[in-house]
Design a protein around this motif. Structure first.
Motif, PDB file in Angstrom:
ATOM      1  N   LEU A 112      45.491  36.428  93.086  1.00 25.01           N
ATOM      2  CA  LEU A 112      45.150  36.337  91.665  1.00 25.01           C
ATOM      3  C   LEU A 112      43.750  35.762  91.486  1.00 25.01           C
ATOM      4  O   LEU A 112      42.947  36.277  90.684  1.00 25.01           O
ATOM      5  N   ARG A 113      43.433  34.722  92.218  1.00 24.36           N
ATOM      6  CA  ARG A 113      42.095  34.134  92.107  1.00 24.36           C
ATOM      7  C   ARG A 113      41.017  35.127  92.546  1.00 24.36           C
ATOM      8  O   ARG A 113      39.934  35.185  91.941  1.00 24.36           O
ATOM      9  N   THR A 114      41.303  35.886  93.558  1.00 25.49           N
ATOM     10  CA  THR A 114      40.322  36.869  94.038  1.00 25.49           C
ATOM     11  C   THR A 114      40.056  37.933  92.982  1.00 25.49           C
ATOM     12  O   THR A 114      38.899  38.291  92.722  1.00 25.49           O
ATOM     13  N   ILE A 115      41.099  38.455  92.352  1.00 23.78           N
ATOM     14  CA  ILE A 115      40.917  39.436  91.287  1.00 23.78           C
ATOM     15  C   ILE A 115      40.132  38.826  90.131  1.00 23.78           C
ATOM     16  O   ILE A 115      39.237  39.471  89.558  1.00 23.78           O
ATOM     17  N   ALA A 116      40.469  37.592  89.779  1.00 19.83           N
ATOM     18  CA  ALA A 116      39.750  36.916  88.692  1.00 19.83           C
ATOM     19  C   ALA A 116      38.269  36.798  89.009  1.00 19.83           C
ATOM     20  O   ALA A 116      37.408  37.047  88.147  1.00 19.83           O
ATOM     21  N   GLU A 117      37.943  36.426  90.236  1.00 24.51           N
ATOM     22  CA  GLU A 117      36.540  36.279  90.636  1.00 24.51           C
ATOM     23  C   GLU A 117      35.817  37.622  90.610  1.00 24.51           C
ATOM     24  O   GLU A 117      34.663  37.715  90.159  1.00 24.51           O
ATOM     25  N   ILE A 118      36.472  38.680  91.085  1.00 26.51           N
ATOM     26  CA  ILE A 118      35.858  40.011  91.077  1.00 26.51           C
ATOM     27  C   ILE A 118      35.617  40.474  89.651  1.00 26.51           C
ATOM     28  O   ILE A 118      34.554  41.023  89.326  1.00 26.51           O
ATOM     29  N   SER A 119      36.607  40.266  88.787  1.00 26.19           N
ATOM     30  CA  SER A 119      36.451  40.637  87.383  1.00 26.19           C
ATOM     31  C   SER A 119      35.247  39.952  86.764  1.00 26.19           C
ATOM     32  O   SER A 119      34.435  40.572  86.068  1.00 26.19           O
ATOM     33  N   THR A 120      35.124  38.656  87.017  1.00 24.36           N
ATOM     34  CA  THR A 120      34.049  37.874  86.400  1.00 24.36           C
ATOM     35  C   THR A 120      32.686  38.226  86.984  1.00 24.36           C
ATOM     36  O   THR A 120      31.704  38.361  86.248  1.00 24.36           O
ATOM     37  N   GLU A 121      32.634  38.416  88.296  1.00 25.74           N
ATOM     38  CA  GLU A 121      31.350  38.638  88.963  1.00 25.74           C
ATOM     39  C   GLU A 121      30.877  40.086  88.873  1.00 25.74           C
ATOM     40  O   GLU A 121      29.683  40.344  88.723  1.00 25.74           O
ATOM     41  N   PHE A 122      31.808  41.036  88.928  1.00 25.20           N
ATOM     42  CA  PHE A 122      31.418  42.441  89.037  1.00 25.20           C
ATOM     43  C   PHE A 122      31.881  43.305  87.858  1.00 25.20           C
ATOM     44  O   PHE A 122      31.400  44.425  87.714  1.00 25.20           O
ATOM     45  N   GLY A 123      32.832  42.846  87.043  1.00 29.29           N
ATOM     46  CA  GLY A 123      33.447  43.703  86.041  1.00 29.29           C
ATOM     47  C   GLY A 123      33.275  43.257  84.613  1.00 29.29           C
ATOM     48  O   GLY A 123      34.085  43.647  83.747  1.00 29.29           O
ATOM     49  N   ARG A 124      32.230  42.472  84.331  1.00 28.64           N
ATOM     50  CA  ARG A 124      31.990  41.983  82.962  1.00 28.64           C
ATOM     51  C   ARG A 124      33.230  41.313  82.383  1.00 28.64           C
ATOM     52  O   ARG A 124      33.534  41.440  81.187  1.00 28.64           O
ATOM     53  N   THR A 125      33.996  40.669  83.222  1.00 28.62           N
ATOM     54  CA  THR A 125      35.230  39.914  82.923  1.00 28.62           C
ATOM     55  C   THR A 125      36.398  40.795  82.468  1.00 28.62           C
ATOM     56  O   THR A 125      37.421  40.284  82.011  1.00 28.62           O
ATOM     57  N   THR A 126      36.296  42.123  82.589  1.00 26.10           N
ATOM     58  CA  THR A 126      37.402  42.978  82.152  1.00 26.10           C
ATOM     59  C   THR A 126      38.585  42.876  83.100  1.00 26.10           C
ATOM     60  O   THR A 126      38.437  42.687  84.308  1.00 26.10           O
ATOM     61  N   ALA A 127      39.778  43.025  82.561  1.00 25.87           N
ATOM     62  CA  ALA A 127      41.001  43.130  83.351  1.00 25.87           C
ATOM     63  C   ALA A 127      42.133  43.527  82.423  1.00 25.87           C
ATOM     64  O   ALA A 127      42.277  42.963  81.340  1.00 25.87           O
ATOM     65  N   ASP A 128      42.907  44.501  82.845  1.00 27.66           N
ATOM     66  CA  ASP A 128      44.094  44.923  82.102  1.00 27.66           C
ATOM     67  C   ASP A 128      45.288  44.958  83.038  1.00 27.66           C
ATOM     68  O   ASP A 128      45.191  45.492  84.158  1.00 27.66           O
ATOM     69  N   ILE A 129      46.399  44.421  82.585  1.00 24.43           N
ATOM     70  CA  ILE A 129      47.675  44.617  83.272  1.00 24.43           C
ATOM     71  C   ILE A 129      48.249  45.927  82.752  1.00 24.43           C
ATOM     72  O   ILE A 129      48.455  46.085  81.546  1.00 24.43           O
ATOM     73  N   THR A 130      48.502  46.872  83.628  1.00 24.57           N
ATOM     74  CA  THR A 130      48.970  48.188  83.196  1.00 24.57           C
ATOM     75  C   THR A 130      50.498  48.244  83.188  1.00 24.57           C
ATOM     76  O   THR A 130      51.170  47.363  83.721  1.00 24.57           O
ATOM     77  N   ASP A 131      51.028  49.323  82.618  1.00 26.50           N
ATOM     78  CA  ASP A 131      52.480  49.495  82.634  1.00 26.50           C
ATOM     79  C   ASP A 131      52.957  50.098  83.952  1.00 26.50           C
ATOM     80  O   ASP A 131      54.106  50.498  84.078  1.00 26.50           O
TER      81      ASP A 131
END
Length: 552
Positions: A112-131
């Motif tokens: 979870l922390r790794t995804i959060a860091e990638i989102s913040t550093e590389f993805g303009r903080t975007t993240a969606d939990i999909t269905d």
């Protein structure tokens, strides 16, 4: 046992490999035959990430890169009316959506922390939990993809076959292994399939995508009716706990619910039965038209009896025992939101972000809360929700308070927040016609203000196009993006459902609700339902007996 042999059809070839119909019959089949989608990773790492977006040829950009979870996202500023008229290169932005597969919805604290860091550093903080229990990031540059892969794989995550004509993420019960009322824990099968077969070239060129669900929960919490193959927890009167086998479910523009094969599958045999079903799809699946390349069409043509005969005779080499039908799930919600006892004296805590929209900073905050609660396990759900496992009794209240403060409702989650789903929509998706995420979030807020005491379970699913990524046909209120009088609007499907109300909703002829009227429309219909419902009656049940004028 005797093998069942299927005679080739007399009509035009469908591109079925089992009949040696190997000549590619469309462009997608051609590029897959020319080079396996899995091979594009080497070019991404050695060429495209170094030479930039312009160096990527079309068959990799809009084709093979999906095998590694990458789709180009929609160029900003293109309205929905142009979606079907522009060429693919005119819709492409020079950024990607990246889908991280989370088989069984399972994430450790480190992941979870790794995804959060990638989102913040590389993805303009975007993240969606999909269905589909994935996490999707946006604004990813091709130059950053190798480093993102390195970080994900260092913690046991991957984007491999998160998209493409492959076995997609394996759905699993978010509370597998901990729920006090669980029939059987399907986690070992989820793990074995993911470890043994994801990335296997034997299954990396399927006619189209292939979706799997495995759950031993009596709440039937993985939408098994709309997966290509599903294993549903049951108790055999002689063989004990195991799974009932379903095949051929999928939605999109030609929705079909899965069918039971009447076969009982023990936990240890789930992976080999899974490979048999995937093998049938690979070998007998239709490859001529993309619109008929899902397993549901083969199942519809063959029927359950013949499909089971071929599975047992050609792919397994043994007969599966007949098994019982799953009992109806318990009444009530199955999203796992709230505080619930585990089978070990601890608790799991389910929280509801609005339509799955989170962010890198929020995921980092969530990780801090999970760590403070003494847990190391998070699960994502098919309802775009999240569940924290293994919370000690004396940590529950502090965790709940922290989640609530972060905007992740637990005890305060309204029926509208719990029941509303939305796909990516026109913000990022090249197929979309209308906005979904922001509109759904605003809709939830408006309904909470207008109907603060409405507490009946109700699902409201918004989809930006007809492809039904947000399951519009199986929602109480399904809203399909369409243009209405020159502005964004939605065609309405009513009375669909999964579980207790399993079935496809009905379309109200001629009804398209402009976006700005959605709160009025849903308030009106929800109020009629509340006034007219009988004791214990669910929304979908009411829809099928209500006067049509009350549904408009």
């Amino acid at each position: 046992m005797a093998q069942t042999r299927i005679a080739p059809p007399a009509a035009r070839p469908e591109g079925q490999w089992a009949f040696d119909q190997r000549e590619p019959l469309n462009g997608n089949e051609k590029f897959k035959q020319d080079d396996d989608g899995l091979n594009v990773r080497h070019r991404i790492e050695t060429i495209y990430s170094r030479e930039g977006f312009a160096s990527i040829p079309g068959e990799d950009l809009r084709g093979r890169m999906r095998w590694w979870g990458l789709y180009t996202q929609r160029k900003p500023g293109i309205d929905g009316g142009k979606t079907a008229t522009l060429e693919p290169h005119e819709l492409d932005d020079e950024y990607f959506m990246l889908r991280v597969r989370c088989d069984g919805g399972a994430l450790s604290l480190q992941q979870l922390r790794t995804i959060a860091e990638i989102s913040t550093e590389f993805g303009r903080t975007t993240a969606d939990i999909t269905d589909r229990q994935n996490i999707q990031l946006h604004w990813i540059r091709i130059e950053d993809v190798p480093e993102i892969w390195r970080r994900l794989e260092a913690v046991g995550l991957s984007t491999q076959e998160a998209c493409g004509d492959t076995p997609r993420v394996i759905l699993g019960s978010p509370v597998a292994g901990v729920a006090a009322d669980e029939i059987i824990d399907g986690t070992p099968a989820v793990r074995e399939i993911a470890e043994r077969y994801i990335g296997d070239p034997a299954f990396s060129n399927l006619p189209r995508k292939f979706k799997t669900a495995i759950s031993g929960s009596p709440h039937q919490d993985v939408a098994h009716e709309i997966n290509d193959v599903a294993f549903v927890g049951v108790v055999h009167p002689e063989l004990g706990p195991g799974f009932d086998l379903w095949v051929g479910g999928a939605l999109s523009t030609n929705p079909k619910l899965g069918v039971r094969l009447g076969a009982f599958v023990s936990l240890d045999r789930v992976p080999e039965v899974w490979t048999g079903v995937v093998g049938i799809f690979r070998d007998y699946g239709y490859r001529r038209l993309r619109t008929r390349a899902r397993l549901k069409f083969l199942v519809a043509d063959w029927g359950a009896e013949l499909f089971r005969e071929v599975l047992e005779g050609e792919y397994l080499g043994y007969s599966l025992p007949d098994g019982p039908e799953p009992p109806p799930p318990p009444t009530g919600r199955r999203d796992h939101v709230g505080v619930h006892p585990q089978n070990d004296g601890n608790f799991y805590v389910g929280a509801a972000p609005v339509v799955g929209r989170v962010s890198g900073p929020l995921l980092s905050q969530l990780a801090d809360l999970i760590e403070a609660a003494g847990s190391d396990r998070l699960r994502l759900t098919v309802e775009q929700k999240l569940v924290v496992l293994d919370v000690a009794p004396d940590k529950v209240d502090t965790l709940v308070d922290g989640l609530e403060e972060a905007g992740l409702a637990v005890r305060t989650a309204s029926t509208f927040r719990r029941g509303t789903l939305a796909c990516t929509g026109i913000e990022f998706c090249k197929l979309a016609i209308v906005e979904t995420k922001a509109r759904a979030k605003a809709l939830v807020g408006e309904l909470e203000e207008r109907l603060p005491t409405f507490d009946q379970p109700i699902t409201i699913n918004l989809n930006g196009c007809p492809n039904s990524c947000a399951r519009i046909q199986t929602a109480d209120i399904g809203l399909k993006g369409a243009l209405a009088g020159g502005e964004d609007g939605y065609q309405v499907h009513l009375g669909g459902g999964l579980g207790l109300t399993s079935g496809l909703g009905k379309t109200l002829r001629g009804l398209r609700v402009p976006a700005h009227e959605l709160p009025d429309y849903i308030e009106r219909v929800a109020t009629k339902f509340d006034e007219q419902r009988t004791e214990g009656e669910l929304f979908a049940q009411w829809v099928h007996r209500a006067d049509e004028e009350d549904l408009r």
